[in-house]
Write a protein that holds these residues in place. Structure first.
Motif, PDB file in Angstrom:
ATOM      1  N   THR A 216      23.735  -0.530 -13.578  1.00 29.03           N
ATOM      2  CA  THR A 216      24.541  -1.032 -14.779  1.00 29.03           C
ATOM      3  C   THR A 216      24.424  -0.343 -15.251  1.00 29.03           C
ATOM      4  OG1 THR A 216      22.317  -2.212 -15.846  1.00 29.03           O
ATOM      5  CG2 THR A 216      23.936  -3.761 -14.637  1.00 29.03           C
ATOM      6  N   LEU A 245      24.312  -9.914 -10.965  1.00 26.04           N
ATOM      7  CA  LEU A 245      25.322 -10.474 -11.287  1.00 26.04           C
ATOM      8  C   LEU A 245      24.542 -11.244 -12.843  1.00 26.04           C
ATOM      9  CD1 LEU A 245      27.627 -11.810 -11.721  1.00 26.04           C
ATOM     10  CD2 LEU A 245      27.360 -14.498 -11.260  1.00 26.04           C
ATOM     11  N   TRP A 246      23.438 -11.237 -12.283  1.00 26.36           N
ATOM     12  CA  TRP A 246      22.133 -11.520 -13.715  1.00 26.36           C
ATOM     13  C   TRP A 246      21.889 -10.235 -14.600  1.00 26.36           C
ATOM     14  CZ3 TRP A 246      17.120  -8.592 -13.741  1.00 26.36           C
ATOM     15  CH2 TRP A 246      17.040  -8.878 -15.302  1.00 26.36           C
ATOM     16  N   THR A 249      25.370  -9.497 -16.135  1.00 22.20           N
ATOM     17  CA  THR A 249      25.865 -10.515 -17.271  1.00 22.20           C
ATOM     18  C   THR A 249      25.004 -10.079 -18.691  1.00 22.20           C
ATOM     19  OG1 THR A 249      24.853 -12.254 -16.499  1.00 22.20           O
ATOM     20  CG2 THR A 249      27.000 -12.694 -15.704  1.00 22.20           C
ATOM     21  N   LEU A 252      26.899  -7.429 -20.266  1.00 24.71           N
ATOM     22  CA  LEU A 252      28.074  -7.661 -20.868  1.00 24.71           C
ATOM     23  C   LEU A 252      28.052  -7.967 -22.235  1.00 24.71           C
ATOM     24  CD1 LEU A 252      30.039  -9.253 -17.897  1.00 24.71           C
ATOM     25  CD2 LEU A 252      30.529  -6.858 -18.927  1.00 24.71           C
ATOM     26  N   ARG A 253      27.335  -9.799 -22.651  1.00 25.76           N
ATOM     27  CA  ARG A 253      26.573  -9.749 -22.719  1.00 25.76           C
ATOM     28  C   ARG A 253      26.603  -9.082 -24.792  1.00 25.76           C
ATOM     29  NH1 ARG A 253      24.889 -14.233 -20.170  1.00 25.76           N
ATOM     30  NH2 ARG A 253      22.454 -13.538 -19.870  1.00 25.76           N
ATOM     31  N   HIS A 298      35.660 -10.047 -22.650  1.00 21.30           N
ATOM     32  CA  HIS A 298      35.251 -11.482 -21.801  1.00 21.30           C
ATOM     33  C   HIS A 298      36.168 -11.675 -21.019  1.00 21.30           C
ATOM     34  CE1 HIS A 298      34.125 -13.073 -25.925  1.00 21.30           C
ATOM     35  NE2 HIS A 298      34.915 -12.469 -26.236  1.00 21.30           N
ATOM     36  N   ILE A 301      33.475 -12.231 -18.453  1.00 21.79           N
ATOM     37  CA  ILE A 301      32.585 -12.605 -17.809  1.00 21.79           C
ATOM     38  C   ILE A 301      33.393 -13.669 -17.694  1.00 21.79           C
ATOM     39  CG2 ILE A 301      31.563 -14.232 -20.089  1.00 21.79           C
ATOM     40  CD1 ILE A 301      29.966 -12.131 -20.155  1.00 21.79           C
ATOM     41  N   ARG A 302      35.266 -13.947 -17.795  1.00 20.24           N
ATOM     42  CA  ARG A 302      34.915 -15.494 -16.535  1.00 20.24           C
ATOM     43  C   ARG A 302      34.999 -14.562 -15.583  1.00 20.24           C
ATOM     44  NH1 ARG A 302      39.284 -14.083 -20.800  1.00 20.24           N
ATOM     45  NH2 ARG A 302      40.438 -13.176 -19.757  1.00 20.24           N
ATOM     46  N   ALA A 304      33.037 -13.614 -14.035  1.00 21.05           N
ATOM     47  CA  ALA A 304      31.397 -13.718 -13.244  1.00 21.05           C
ATOM     48  C   ALA A 304      31.255 -14.611 -13.752  1.00 21.05           C
ATOM     49  CB  ALA A 304      30.469 -12.870 -14.449  1.00 21.05           C
ATOM     50  N   VAL A 305      31.302 -15.887 -13.870  1.00 15.26           N
ATOM     51  CA  VAL A 305      31.856 -17.147 -13.838  1.00 15.26           C
ATOM     52  C   VAL A 305      31.834 -17.550 -12.740  1.00 15.26           C
ATOM     53  CG1 VAL A 305      32.271 -19.372 -14.951  1.00 15.26           C
ATOM     54  CG2 VAL A 305      31.426 -17.698 -16.821  1.00 15.26           C
ATOM     55  N   ASP A 308      29.255 -16.663 -10.049  1.00 10.09           N
ATOM     56  CA  ASP A 308      28.542 -17.071 -10.313  1.00 10.09           C
ATOM     57  C   ASP A 308      28.622 -18.528  -9.121  1.00 10.09           C
ATOM     58  OD1 ASP A 308      25.819 -18.359 -10.692  1.00 10.09           O
ATOM     59  OD2 ASP A 308      26.592 -20.066 -12.175  1.00 10.09           O
TER      60      ASP A 308
END
Length: 342
Positions: A216, A245-246, A249, A252-253, A298, A301-302, A304-305, A308
């Motif tokens: 990261t 991924l954890w 994200t 990102l948050r 954003h 994030i999409r 990443a979903v 997942d």
């Protein structure tokens, strides 16, 4: 009325006119505010006004909003955030007046960080505390910290054995935010299960060998080749893609939160100070904030979903290939890897 953080949920069945949150423990301050917001939304408080009190803040704006509440039918949450805990004489008058005559259909959420002890004796503070609910948060030590770790783990479906619990406490040294992140990582690695000392030692040993935080840091700094090299190393060493991924994200948050605070007028330096990041990490985050825009984050994030879903077997794809695309997109801020353009 003054209550501890652990008793706040029990005080929210009937909303009070005011909630005072104060202290020096950022995780509990944030989670207490989040809980109050959720309950307010459930009670039909559809409008939320946010005020961030920085030097030069005009308290008459809040005063006007308080006076105007009675003109509207909507229930409102007035959220006032004071990062340094200092309320000017003008602000003291506004808050005292609120305590004397709280408007209907209104909840005041006042968050005071690093509050000087003397302020707790100020007339406006005493009146607000008597009117509503005051929650003081503070660093946890000894058995309190162990209890926090155990409760936090149970909330994720994890049962930490005694030796594992003490090892995790020593590793995180009373830092609640770091402890919460470690527990999140254990959940990502093992799911809802019992965690003994050996399993926890293995997770820590993995972190020492292939540090996902190095990954990261690399993309935060925009280091494309290093990002690609570290990711390849993580894959070769058998790191679970869910852990990678954890970590991504989580950053990102954090970046989205910092951008939102910037929009509210909070200086980046102040925001990073509250995040309790070490100096090298602060530099990396600042690099990313200059390079990555809100729309790009954003989009990430999409992505990443979607990754997942692939990791969980709910969609078809190459999880590691998708992770590489995402990391390189974040490192370069170029849409050649993902559609991260504004």
């Amino acid at each position: 009325m003054r209550v501890g953080f652990d008793r706040l949920a029990g005080q929210l069945a009937d909303l009070a006119p005011v909630y005072l949150l104060y202290g020096e423990e950022p995780l509990q301050l944030t989670e207490a505010a989040d809980l109050i917001r959720r309950v307010c939304r459930a009670h039909g408080f559809t409008e939320r006004r946010i005020y961030t009190v920085l030097p030069g803040f005009d308290w008459s704006l809040l005063a006007a909003d308080i006076d105007a509440v009675g003109l509207f039918s909507e229930r409102r949450l007035l959220e006032v955030w004071v990062p340094d805990g200092k309320v000017s004489p003008e602000g003291a008058k506004v808050l005292f007046r609120y305590a004397e005559s709280p408007p209907e259909a209104t909840v005041l959420l006042l968050r005071l960080e690093n509050l000087p002890a003397a302020v707790q004796k100020a007339p406006w503070f005493v009146r607000l505390e008597a009117l509503g609910v005051a929650v003081q948060v503070r660093p946890l030590r000894g058995q309190e910290f162990l209890d926090f770790l155990a409760d936090r783990a149970r909330s994720k479906g994890l049962d930490l054995e005694r030796e594992a619990l003490h090892f995790l406490a020593a590793r995180t040294e009373g830092n609640l935010l770091a402890a919460a992140q470690e527990i999140d990582k254990l959940y990502v690695l093992y799911g809802r299960t019992r965690i003994d000392a050996q399993r926890l030692f293995e997770a820590v040993a993995d972190s020492a060998r292939f540090n996902v935080f190095d990954l990261t840091e690399a993309w935060l700094m925009g280091q494309v080749e290093r990002t690609d090299r570290i990711l390849a190393g993580l894959r070769a060493e058998g790191v679970a893609p869910a852990v990678v991924l954890w970590a991504i994200t989580g950053e990102l948050r954090r970046l989205l939160q910092l951008l939102e605070e910037q929009r509210l007028g909070i200086p980046v330096v102040e925001s990073l100070k509250r995040q309790r990041l070490w100096d090298r990490r602060k530099v990396a985050v600042e690099h990313a904030l200059r390079r990555l825009k809100r729309a790009a984050l954003h989009a990430a994030i999409r992505a990443a979903v979607e990754i997942d879903a692939v990791i969980k077997g709910q969609a078809v794809g190459d999880a590691w290939g998708l992770l590489r695309d995402l990391c390189l997109a974040l490192a370069t801020a170029e849409s050649v890897y993902l559609n991260l353009s504004e």
